[in-house]
Motif scaffolding. Structure first.
Motif, short mmCIF file in Angstrom:
data_model
loop_
_atom_site.label_atom_id
_atom_site.label_comp_id
_atom_site.label_asym_id
_atom_site.label_seq_id
_atom_site.Cartn_x
_atom_site.Cartn_y
_atom_site.Cartn_z
N GLN A 58 9.40 4.24 11.96
CA GLN A 58 9.21 2.82 12.24
C GLN A 58 7.82 2.35 11.79
OE1 GLN A 58 11.46 0.59 13.47
NE2 GLN A 58 12.94 2.24 13.26
N ILE A 59 6.81 3.19 12.01
CA ILE A 59 5.46 2.83 11.55
C ILE A 59 5.46 2.65 10.04
CG2 ILE A 59 3.08 3.65 11.29
CD1 ILE A 59 3.48 5.15 13.99
N GLY A 60 6.15 3.55 9.34
CA GLY A 60 6.20 3.51 7.88
C GLY A 60 6.71 2.19 7.33
N LYS A 61 7.61 1.55 8.07
CA LYS A 61 8.18 0.27 7.62
C LYS A 61 7.13 -0.85 7.60
CE LYS A 61 12.82 1.31 9.38
NZ LYS A 61 13.86 0.94 10.38
N TYR A 62 6.06 -0.67 8.37
CA TYR A 62 5.04 -1.71 8.48
C TYR A 62 3.82 -1.47 7.60
CZ TYR A 62 7.56 -3.74 12.42
OH TYR A 62 8.51 -4.34 13.20
N LEU A 63 3.78 -0.30 6.94
CA LEU A 63 2.63 0.01 6.09
C LEU A 63 2.79 -0.58 4.70
CD1 LEU A 63 1.91 3.76 6.96
CD2 LEU A 63 0.95 1.70 8.01
N GLN A 64 1.66 -0.98 4.12
CA GLN A 64 1.66 -1.52 2.76
C GLN A 64 1.42 -0.40 1.75
OE1 GLN A 64 2.30 -4.81 2.15
NE2 GLN A 64 2.69 -4.88 4.38
N PRO A 65 1.78 -0.62 0.49
CA PRO A 65 1.43 0.36 -0.54
C PRO A 65 -0.07 0.61 -0.54
CG PRO A 65 2.97 -1.26 -1.41
CD PRO A 65 2.57 -1.75 -0.04
N GLN A 75 6.54 3.27 -4.13
CA GLN A 75 5.08 3.30 -4.05
C GLN A 75 4.63 4.06 -2.81
OE1 GLN A 75 4.49 -1.14 -4.59
NE2 GLN A 75 2.71 -0.37 -5.70
N HIS A 76 3.51 4.74 -2.97
CA HIS A 76 2.93 5.46 -1.83
C HIS A 76 2.40 4.46 -0.81
CE1 HIS A 76 -0.12 7.75 0.43
NE2 HIS A 76 0.63 8.80 0.15
N LYS A 77 2.68 4.71 0.47
CA LYS A 77 2.21 3.84 1.55
C LYS A 77 1.12 4.53 2.35
CE LYS A 77 6.31 1.05 2.57
NZ LYS A 77 7.23 0.65 3.66
N THR A 101 0.42 13.24 6.92
CA THR A 101 0.70 13.06 5.51
C THR A 101 2.07 13.60 5.13
OG1 THR A 101 -1.66 13.33 5.02
CG2 THR A 101 -0.15 13.48 3.16
N THR A 102 2.85 12.77 4.43
CA THR A 102 4.09 13.22 3.80
C THR A 102 3.98 12.94 2.30
OG1 THR A 102 5.21 11.08 4.04
CG2 THR A 102 5.38 12.63 5.89
N GLU A 103 5.02 13.22 1.56
CA GLU A 103 4.96 13.03 0.11
C GLU A 103 4.73 11.56 -0.25
OE1 GLU A 103 7.72 13.76 -3.87
OE2 GLU A 103 8.18 14.83 -2.00
N GLY A 104 5.31 10.63 0.53
CA GLY A 104 5.21 9.23 0.16
C GLY A 104 4.38 8.38 1.10
N MET A 105 3.73 9.00 2.10
CA MET A 105 3.06 8.19 3.10
C MET A 105 1.91 8.96 3.76
SD MET A 105 4.87 6.40 6.45
CE MET A 105 5.41 7.95 7.20
#
Length: 298
Positions: free
Chosen positions: A166-173, A4-6, A51-55
């Motif tokens: 590390q930030i990405g690990k804490y983001l929700q979809p 899922q995109h975050k 912005t990246t492809e998934g986040m």
């Protein structure tokens, strides 16, 4: 099954002059926040979009948290504190060269009311020996239970990708709030004004910086493709007007030369820049003037 995109919002906070704008510019890959060696450079929340492809991470670069001495200072503090209640994570940026100080303790006390994860981000690690980091980390850990601790060099980009991971690990979809090629939600006029103010900060004396505001009065594309920009530089006293203009207009000309270079890079076109210096007495303490110049914290 595709992940899922975050997405989420992240605030960058810290004492004045620890490198918050430098970090934001490093992450985004271009200058949207002005940088200066003078404290309290940032006055507004600068929204930068990574912005990246998934986040997608939307960064808010807040004014440095400090004890206010004017209405402008109070405005800056209100902006910074309100931001902490609006985001999904907070990056507490500290300067490892200066080490733990009273300003950091002041911020940590404010962070004790924050429910979202707080990262301790140790900046300027390229300027200290690696062995010096451990006691610095320990000093901060003793004061607050940080979710993550990440040493970086915002200027050189060291470990910045690790921080983003590390930030990405804490983001929700969540959705992609901005188009992939958009790096800020501020209008071009605002960034142009900030770039002019940055050059003034670099080129003027100590008594000038906090007395300066820049407003773009007009901005249009001429028939020949050149972007015409008219900017007003506001100061608080007549003596400051003389300093900004310089002898025979030399300093104002240099401000224009340097600002023009950055604005042309931002807009991707040639510009014609006209600047005027005007005195607006004690503007930092006049509520209606602050609002006219775009300073709002509601």
């Amino acid at each position: 099954m595709k992940d899922q995109h975050k997405s989420g919002f992240v605030a960058i906070i810290g004492r004045p002059n620890v490198g918050k704008s430098t970090l934001l510019n490093q992450v985004i890959g271009q200058k949207i926040a002005i940088m200066s060696d003078k404290a309290q450079t940032t006055r507004n929340k600068i929204q930068g979009v990574y912005t990246t492809e998934g986040m997608q991470i939307v960064f808010l670069d807040t004014p440095g948290i400090h004890k206010p001495k004017s209405k402008l200072g109070s405005y800056m503090m209100k902006v910074a504190e309100n931001t902490l209640d609006e985001v999904d994570a907070v990056l507490f940026l500290v300067d490892v060269v200066d080490g733990l100080g009273g300003g950091d303790r002041f911020i940590i006390e404010r962070l004790k009311n924050v429910q979202t994860p707080v990262f301790l981000v140790l900046n300027k690690i390229d300027q200290v020996h690696p062995e010096a980091l451990l006691p610095i980390i320990t000093a901060y850990k003793d004061l607050y239970p940080f979710a993550e601790i990440v040493p970086i060099s915002a200027l050189n980009g060291n470990n910045v990708n690790t921080l983003l991971e590390q930030i990405g690990k804490y983001l929700q979809p969540g959705p992609q709030y901005y188009p992939s090629d958009q790096v800020t939600d501020y209008p071009e006029q605002f960034i142009c004004a900030e770039l002019i103010r940055e050059k003034i900060l670099h080129l003027t004396r100590e008594e000038i910086p906090h007395s300066i505001a820049v407003a773009i009065e007009n901005m249009k594309v001429e028939d020949n493709g050149i972007v015409s920009i008219g900017a007003v530089i506001y100061v608080e006293r007549d003596s400051q007007k003389g300093i900004v203009i310089g002898k025979q207009g030399a300093l104002l000309k240099e401000i224009g030369k340097q600002a023009r270079r950055d604005i042309e890079a931002l807009l991707g076109s040639k510009i014609f820049l006209e600047m005027w210096v005007k005195v607006k007495k004690d503007w930092r303490n006049r509520e209606h003037v602050l609002k006219d110049l775009g300073f709002r914290h509601d």
